[in-house]
Design an enzyme around this catalytic site. Structure first.
Site, PDB file in Angstrom:
ATOM      1  N   CYS A   1       0.816  -1.195   0.002  1.00  0.00           N
ATOM      2  CA  CYS A   1      -0.056   0.213  -0.087  1.00  0.00           C
ATOM      3  C   CYS A   1       0.948   1.197  -0.134  1.00  0.00           C
ATOM      4  O   CYS A   1       0.292   2.276  -0.291  1.00  0.00           O
ATOM      5  CB  CYS A   1      -0.895  -0.045   1.274  1.00  0.00           C
TER       6      CYS A   1
ATOM      7  N   ASN B   1     -10.099   0.182  -0.824  1.00  0.00           N
ATOM      8  CA  ASN B   1      -8.576   0.000  -0.525  1.00  0.00           C
ATOM      9  C   ASN B   1      -7.917  -0.552  -1.956  1.00  0.00           C
ATOM     10  O   ASN B   1      -7.950  -1.804  -2.119  1.00  0.00           O
ATOM     11  CB  ASN B   1      -8.046  -0.691   0.560  1.00  0.00           C
TER      12      ASN B   1
ATOM     13  N   HIS C   1      -3.210   7.468   1.812  1.00  0.00           N
ATOM     14  CA  HIS C   1      -3.750   6.106   1.173  1.00  0.00           C
ATOM     15  C   HIS C   1      -5.155   5.993   1.766  1.00  0.00           C
ATOM     16  O   HIS C   1      -5.438   6.050   3.160  1.00  0.00           O
ATOM     17  CB  HIS C   1      -2.743   5.083   1.962  1.00  0.00           C
TER      18      HIS C   1
HETATM   19  O1  UT7 Z   1      -3.832  -1.028   3.420  1.00  0.00           O
HETATM   20  C1  UT7 Z   1      -3.371  -0.808   4.537  1.00  0.00           C
HETATM   21  C2  UT7 Z   1      -3.483  -1.993   5.392  1.00  0.00           C
HETATM   22  N1  UT7 Z   1      -5.031  -2.212   5.828  1.00  0.00           N
HETATM   23  C3  UT7 Z   1      -5.480  -1.542   6.682  1.00  0.00           C
HETATM   24  O2  UT7 Z   1      -5.192  -0.471   7.207  1.00  0.00           O
HETATM   25  C4  UT7 Z   1      -6.627  -2.270   7.432  1.00  0.00           C
HETATM   26  C5  UT7 Z   1      -6.691  -1.786   8.889  1.00  0.00           C
HETATM   27  N2  UT7 Z   1      -7.656  -2.616   9.844  1.00  0.00           N
HETATM   28  C6  UT7 Z   1      -8.835  -2.187   9.612  1.00  0.00           C
HETATM   29  O3  UT7 Z   1      -9.281  -1.421   8.755  1.00  0.00           O
HETATM   30  C7  UT7 Z   1      -9.847  -2.984  10.399  1.00  0.00           C
HETATM   31  O4  UT7 Z   1      -9.176  -3.973  11.610  1.00  0.00           O
HETATM   32  C8  UT7 Z   1     -10.892  -3.694   9.850  1.00  0.00           C
HETATM   33  C9  UT7 Z   1     -11.917  -3.036   8.962  1.00  0.00           C
HETATM   34  C10 UT7 Z   1     -10.103  -4.927   8.930  1.00  0.00           C
HETATM   35  C11 UT7 Z   1     -11.753  -4.563  10.750  1.00  0.00           C
HETATM   36  O5  UT7 Z   1     -12.515  -3.653  11.862  1.00  0.00           O
HETATM   37  P1  UT7 Z   1     -12.046  -3.780  13.268  1.00  0.00           P
HETATM   38  O6  UT7 Z   1     -13.031  -2.684  13.716  1.00  0.00           O
HETATM   39  O7  UT7 Z   1     -10.643  -3.928  13.680  1.00  0.00           O
HETATM   40  O8  UT7 Z   1     -13.269  -5.135  13.354  1.00  0.00           O
HETATM   41  P2  UT7 Z   1     -12.694  -6.423  14.022  1.00  0.00           P
HETATM   42  O9  UT7 Z   1     -11.730  -7.362  13.046  1.00  0.00           O
HETATM   43  O10 UT7 Z   1     -12.336  -6.273  15.380  1.00  0.00           O
HETATM   44  O11 UT7 Z   1     -14.068  -7.351  13.973  1.00  0.00           O
HETATM   45  C12 UT7 Z   1     -14.946  -6.968  14.614  1.00  0.00           C
HETATM   46  C13 UT7 Z   1     -16.285  -7.942  14.548  1.00  0.00           C
HETATM   47  C14 UT7 Z   1     -15.741  -9.743  14.533  1.00  0.00           C
HETATM   48  O12 UT7 Z   1     -16.733 -10.255  15.097  1.00  0.00           O
HETATM   49  P3  UT7 Z   1     -16.767 -10.441  16.739  1.00  0.00           P
HETATM   50  O13 UT7 Z   1     -15.567 -11.453  16.585  1.00  0.00           O
HETATM   51  O14 UT7 Z   1     -16.549  -9.424  17.474  1.00  0.00           O
HETATM   52  O15 UT7 Z   1     -18.268 -11.185  16.793  1.00  0.00           O
HETATM   53  C15 UT7 Z   1     -15.649 -10.053  13.337  1.00  0.00           C
HETATM   54  O16 UT7 Z   1     -15.829 -11.389  12.838  1.00  0.00           O
HETATM   55  O17 UT7 Z   1     -16.827  -7.732  12.991  1.00  0.00           O
HETATM   56  C16 UT7 Z   1     -16.863  -9.088  12.391  1.00  0.00           C
HETATM   57  N3  UT7 Z   1     -16.385  -9.063  10.833  1.00  0.00           N
HETATM   58  C17 UT7 Z   1     -17.475  -8.806  10.112  1.00  0.00           C
HETATM   59  N4  UT7 Z   1     -18.868  -8.673  10.083  1.00  0.00           N
HETATM   60  C18 UT7 Z   1     -19.697  -8.299   9.153  1.00  0.00           C
HETATM   61  C19 UT7 Z   1     -15.394  -9.072  10.294  1.00  0.00           C
HETATM   62  N5  UT7 Z   1     -15.465  -8.870   8.993  1.00  0.00           N
HETATM   63  C20 UT7 Z   1     -16.927  -8.604   8.908  1.00  0.00           C
HETATM   64  C21 UT7 Z   1     -17.656  -8.400   7.681  1.00  0.00           C
HETATM   65  N6  UT7 Z   1     -18.990  -8.224   7.794  1.00  0.00           N
HETATM   66  N7  UT7 Z   1     -17.226  -8.280   6.577  1.00  0.00           N
END
Ligand code: UT7
Length: 323
Positions: free
Chosen positions: A113, A280, A250
């Site tokens: 990225c 992204n 980004h």
């Molecule tokens: O390009 C540079 C690199 N990339 C990034 O910068 C990405 C960096 N990370 C992020 O943007 C975030 O961490 C994410 C958007 C990937 C995830 O957001 P989060 O607030 O950190 O969510 P999480 O991983 O803590 O997941 C929260 C919940 C989980 O459920 P439980 O375990 O709390 O019951 C996941 O299973 O959201 C669930 N979940 C989803 N639910 C619906 C994960 N993906 C999805 C989805 N739809 N697509």
């Protein structure tokens, strides 16, 4: 003093738009979750015949037209990508051939990225070192082809596309009033390489592999790393957040963008955001955002513009330039 000045810009997107609603029918997710956690509403996904090379060619042609130049006027092509058409040769030489350019040099740059920031920094070094007068810098990606469409934690986040700028050697005074790249800061730390990676490769599995990400871990480091390289750029040039006209980050996640801007004291109306439209797109996200904001007249000649990125590796970096 020689400066690397933006002479033109352009972009190309796949034909097909995929909305969050469309993903809801294929993946266990919801528009509400995606918008709330990321700010993404839609992304473009490459179809048959659309590849990193074809999208990169489209962006390159648009940038050449915007600059009023032809491929004969270029000395070098640097393509930032992590999704090349082939393991080798470099996709940059494919684009060189598509443009009918039979001179100069072309190579790919791989910093995920942060690729576009790395490529602009490299182009600037070539120009200031007298090795090239005009460099076409492209970010082009087809991340849809390395996604695991059964992994809802990653497949909803990424999209395909390409953007490009042409950097040209111009004489400057050596002050912050000059147009062109004023400073660039690159960083990496391979200790984090397993937090965002692709689980395949020519020398390991012999396969292409799929993207794997510990989203929360990436998120945890993102704002700190971004502010580190932005503060380094301010320090190197003696500029402040108040002097900035535009932050072009980004586009990974709206929450990371807002968090970084807030920490640096940059008002959100000075931040270019396209993550809602493109998702992204990795190395393509900054040039796509530049194309949007320069194309609609927000970014004007003489504006102080700050680019920043953070991604797989981890890699991160910033470029401060006067448009
Ligand atoms: O390009 C540079 C690199 N990339 C990034 O910068 C990405 C960096 N990370 C992020 O943007 C975030 O961490 C994410 C958007 C990937 C995830 O957001 P989060 O607030 O950190 O969510 P999480 O991983 O803590 O997941 C929260 C919940 C989980 O459920 P439980 O375990 O709390 O019951 C996941 O299973 O959201 C669930 N979940 C989803 N639910 C619906 C994960 N993906 C999805 C989805 N739809 N697509």
């Amino acid at each position: 003093m020689i400066r690397s000045v933006v002479r033109g810009f352009g972009a190309a997107l796949p034909k097909r738009v995929v909305t969050n609603q469309e993903l809801e029918s294929k993946v266990d997710t919801s528009d509400e979750w995606i918008v709330q956690r990321t700010g993404i509403r839609q992304r473009y996904i490459a179809g048959e015949g659309e590849t990193t090379a074809s999208l990169g060619e489209g962006a390159a042609r648009a940038a050449l037209a915007n600059a009023g130049l032809t491929p004969d006027d270029l000395d070098l092509i640097i393509l930032a990508t992590s999704t090349p058409d082939n393991t080798f040769p470099a996709t940059a030489v494919n684009i060189q051939d598509r443009l009918g350019m039979r001179h100069g040099a072309a190579f790919d740059m791989q910093a995920v990225c942060s690729g576009f920031v790395y490529a602009v920094t490299t182009a600037d070094a070539y120009i200031r070192g007298g090795l090239a007068k005009r460099v076409l810098v492209i970010g082009s990606e087809t991340f849809s082809r390395i996604l695991d469409w059964n992994d809802r934690t990653t497949c909803v986040l990424f999209g395909d596309g390409a953007g490009a700028i042409i950097l040209e050697a111009q004489e400057g005074e050596g002050t912050n009033a000059d147009r062109g790249v004023l400073t660039a800061k690159l960083r990496s730390d391979g200790a984090h390489r397993d937090k965002l990676y692709v689980d395949g490769g020519p020398s390991t599995t012999g396969t292409v592999g799929h993207l794997k990400m510990e989203g929360r871990e990436v998120f945890k480091h993102a704002v700190g790393m971004i502010t580190d390289v932005i503060e380094a750029a301010f320090e190197a040039t003696g500029t402040t957040a108040e002097e900035l006209d535009w932050l072009v980050p980004h586009q990974a996640n709206r929450r990371i963008i807002d968090g970084s801007a807030k920490k640096l004291g940059i008002p959100l109306d000075k931040v270019v955001v396209t993550v809602d439209l493109h998702g992204n797109t990795s190395a393509a996200s900054i040039p796509l955002a530049l194309n949007a904001a320069a194309g609609d007249g927000r970014i004007k000649k003489g504006d102080l513009v700050l680019l920043e990125a953070m991604g797989g590796g981890f890699t991160w970096g910033s470029v401060l330039l006067r448009w």
